[in-house]
Design a protein around this motif. Structure first.
Motif, PDB file in Angstrom:
ATOM      1  N   ASN A   1       0.834  -1.193   0.000  1.00 27.02           N
ATOM      2  CA  ASN A   1       0.000   0.000   0.000  1.00 27.02           C
ATOM      3  C   ASN A   1       0.873   1.248   0.000  1.00 27.02           C
ATOM      4  N   TYR A   2       0.289   2.367  -0.409  1.00 29.38           N
ATOM      5  CA  TYR A   2       1.044   3.620  -0.352  1.00 29.38           C
ATOM      6  C   TYR A   2       0.114   4.805  -0.144  1.00 29.38           C
ATOM      7  N   LEU A   3       0.691   5.837   0.428  1.00 30.48           N
ATOM      8  CA  LEU A   3       0.042   7.113   0.635  1.00 30.48           C
ATOM      9  C   LEU A   3       0.934   8.148  -0.023  1.00 30.48           C
ATOM     10  N   ALA A   4       0.361   9.020  -0.866  1.00 27.11           N
ATOM     11  CA  ALA A   4       1.181   9.940  -1.655  1.00 27.11           C
ATOM     12  C   ALA A   4       0.617  11.361  -1.625  1.00 27.11           C
ATOM     13  N   PRO A   5       1.064  12.207  -0.676  1.00 32.47           N
ATOM     14  CA  PRO A   5       0.680  13.614  -0.702  1.00 32.47           C
ATOM     15  C   PRO A   5       1.520  14.371  -1.730  1.00 32.47           C
ATOM     16  N   ALA A   6       0.932  15.402  -2.348  1.00 34.87           N
ATOM     17  CA  ALA A   6       1.658  16.161  -3.378  1.00 34.87           C
ATOM     18  C   ALA A   6       1.147  17.593  -3.450  1.00 34.87           C
ATOM     19  N   VAL A   7       2.029  18.472  -3.922  1.00 32.66           N
ATOM     20  CA  VAL A   7       1.687  19.854  -4.240  1.00 32.66           C
ATOM     21  C   VAL A   7       1.352  19.889  -5.731  1.00 32.66           C
ATOM     22  N   VAL A   8       0.358  20.690  -6.110  1.00 37.38           N
ATOM     23  CA  VAL A   8      -0.171  20.672  -7.475  1.00 37.38           C
ATOM     24  C   VAL A   8      -0.023  22.037  -8.143  1.00 37.38           C
ATOM     25  N   TYR A   9       0.483  22.023  -9.380  1.00 37.89           N
ATOM     26  CA  TYR A   9       0.489  23.192 -10.262  1.00 37.89           C
ATOM     27  C   TYR A   9      -0.548  22.927 -11.352  1.00 37.89           C
ATOM     28  N   THR A  10      -1.438  23.885 -11.593  1.00 37.02           N
ATOM     29  CA  THR A  10      -2.496  23.700 -12.581  1.00 37.02           C
ATOM     30  C   THR A  10      -2.365  24.706 -13.713  1.00 37.02           C
ATOM     31  N   GLN A  61      -2.922  17.373  -3.404  1.00 32.93           N
ATOM     32  CA  GLN A  61      -3.692  16.157  -3.621  1.00 32.93           C
ATOM     33  C   GLN A  61      -3.121  15.066  -2.729  1.00 32.93           C
ATOM     34  N   LEU A  62      -3.954  14.082  -2.447  1.00 36.07           N
ATOM     35  CA  LEU A  62      -3.560  12.954  -1.639  1.00 36.07           C
ATOM     36  C   LEU A  62      -4.066  11.690  -2.316  1.00 36.07           C
ATOM     37  N   ALA A  63      -3.143  10.784  -2.616  1.00 37.50           N
ATOM     38  CA  ALA A  63      -3.517   9.506  -3.243  1.00 37.50           C
ATOM     39  C   ALA A  63      -3.268   8.385  -2.244  1.00 37.50           C
ATOM     40  N   PHE A  64      -4.170   7.431  -2.226  1.00 38.67           N
ATOM     41  CA  PHE A  64      -3.999   6.213  -1.435  1.00 38.67           C
ATOM     42  C   PHE A  64      -4.134   5.056  -2.406  1.00 38.67           C
ATOM     43  N   ALA A 115     -11.943  24.104  -6.511  1.00 35.54           N
ATOM     44  CA  ALA A 115     -12.216  22.796  -7.107  1.00 35.54           C
ATOM     45  C   ALA A 115     -11.865  21.684  -6.125  1.00 35.54           C
ATOM     46  N   LEU A 116     -12.736  20.704  -6.029  1.00 37.10           N
ATOM     47  CA  LEU A 116     -12.501  19.508  -5.236  1.00 37.10           C
ATOM     48  C   LEU A 116     -12.602  18.320  -6.182  1.00 37.10           C
ATOM     49  N   GLU A 117     -11.539  17.540  -6.234  1.00 39.20           N
ATOM     50  CA  GLU A 117     -11.448  16.414  -7.180  1.00 39.20           C
ATOM     51  C   GLU A 117     -11.459  15.105  -6.408  1.00 39.20           C
ATOM     52  N   LEU A 118     -12.274  14.174  -6.847  1.00 40.47           N
ATOM     53  CA  LEU A 118     -12.316  12.828  -6.286  1.00 40.47           C
ATOM     54  C   LEU A 118     -12.214  11.865  -7.456  1.00 40.47           C
ATOM     55  N   GLY A 119     -11.161  11.052  -7.477  1.00 40.54           N
ATOM     56  CA  GLY A 119     -10.950  10.182  -8.631  1.00 40.54           C
ATOM     57  C   GLY A 119     -10.378   8.828  -8.267  1.00 40.54           C
ATOM     58  N   ILE A 120     -10.415   7.942  -9.234  1.00 43.44           N
ATOM     59  CA  ILE A 120      -9.765   6.637  -9.128  1.00 43.44           C
ATOM     60  C   ILE A 120      -8.864   6.484 -10.349  1.00 43.44           C
ATOM     61  N   ASN A 121      -7.638   6.033 -10.111  1.00 42.79           N
ATOM     62  CA  ASN A 121      -6.644   5.923 -11.171  1.00 42.79           C
ATOM     63  C   ASN A 121      -6.024   4.543 -11.196  1.00 42.79           C
ATOM     64  N   PHE A 135      -3.516   0.557  -8.227  1.00 47.19           N
ATOM     65  CA  PHE A 135      -4.841   1.148  -8.296  1.00 47.19           C
ATOM     66  C   PHE A 135      -4.937   2.120  -7.127  1.00 47.19           C
ATOM     67  N   GLU A 136      -5.399   3.365  -7.378  1.00 46.83           N
ATOM     68  CA  GLU A 136      -5.408   4.359  -6.305  1.00 46.83           C
ATOM     69  C   GLU A 136      -6.660   5.218  -6.328  1.00 46.83           C
ATOM     70  N   GLY A 137      -6.995   5.718  -5.151  1.00 46.42           N
ATOM     71  CA  GLY A 137      -8.009   6.741  -4.996  1.00 46.42           C
ATOM     72  C   GLY A 137      -7.296   8.068  -4.809  1.00 46.42           C
ATOM     73  N   LEU A 138      -7.869   9.149  -5.319  1.00 45.04           N
ATOM     74  CA  LEU A 138      -7.221  10.449  -5.261  1.00 45.04           C
ATOM     75  C   LEU A 138      -8.211  11.506  -4.787  1.00 45.04           C
ATOM     76  N   LEU A 139      -7.759  12.336  -3.858  1.00 51.07           N
ATOM     77  CA  LEU A 139      -8.526  13.483  -3.391  1.00 51.07           C
ATOM     78  C   LEU A 139      -7.670  14.717  -3.615  1.00 51.07           C
ATOM     79  N   GLY A 140      -8.180  15.678  -4.366  1.00 52.69           N
ATOM     80  CA  GLY A 140      -7.427  16.893  -4.661  1.00 52.69           C
ATOM     81  C   GLY A 140      -8.247  18.127  -4.355  1.00 52.69           C
TER      82      GLY A 140
END
Length: 186
Positions: free
Chosen positions: A27-36, A52-55, A82-88, A65-70
């Motif tokens: 498993n992994y947890l991946a916090p990140a800073v985002v440039y848009t 954003q934060l991916a698990f 903007a609030l992003e909820l995704g699966i990648n 396979f990950e879930g993402l909250l941005g």
């Protein structure tokens, strides 16, 4: 920007002091800073906009396979929240290597609040490329990613180019068994 950076740095600090062998973890947890770099019809500035934060979970060495909250705040004529909820899905070259490029594809829901457009939820699909670089034999990796988030509708260009930089912390799963003892000398 500091309102997003402070929680990310706090998470990174906590993750760096927790020991775990990276390659034995699934498993992994991946916090990140985002440039848009937003789509031209959003009427906002291109800038560091949030985080954003991916698990995720690895399935072998080549797929995750990950879930993402941005969350992003884009300033300009439109002042967009903007609030992003995704699966990648991530297709990695080989996560056992120190340096592993990957392809990303996914879908999700984008909730936007704006000064100009109606507040709405949009479905999107996303695709892109990334680099995963293990910092050591420990649980931390550097993650750099560039992706397109396509939430276009009604002939409006809402194709956002998102670049993120963050850390990935591996945890959980079964540890690999120790190597068998050497045979006794004859």
């Amino acid at each position: 920007m500091t309102r997003y950076l402070t929680p990310v740095l706090a998470i990174v600090f906590v993750l760096t002091i927790l020991p775990a062998p990276a390659l034995a973890q699934n498993n992994y947890l991946a916090p990140a800073v985002v440039y848009t770099d937003d789509g031209k019809d959003r009427l906002v500035d291109d800038e560091v906009t949030g985080g954003q934060l991916a698990f995720g979970h690895f399935f072998g060495d080549h797929f995750a396979f990950e879930g993402l909250l941005g969350s992003s705040h884009l300033e300009g004529f439109d002042n967009l929240e903007a609030l992003e909820l995704g699966i990648n899905g991530l297709l990695l070259l080989d996560r056992q290597r120190r340096f592993s490029p990957y392809a990303l594809f996914g879908v999700g829901l984008l909730d936007t609040e704006s000064d100009v457009y109606d507040n709405e939820q949009q479905e999107f699909f996303t695709y892109g490329l990334g680099l995963h670089y293990r910092l050591s034999d420990g649980p931390l990796s550097l993650r750099l990613e560039h992706r397109i988030r396509d939430a276009s509708e009604n002939n409006l260009d809402f194709d956002d180019r998102i670049t993120s930089l963050g850390l990935s912390y591996a945890f959980g799963g079964k540890a690999e068994p120790p190597p068998p003892p050497a045979p006794p000398p004859d």
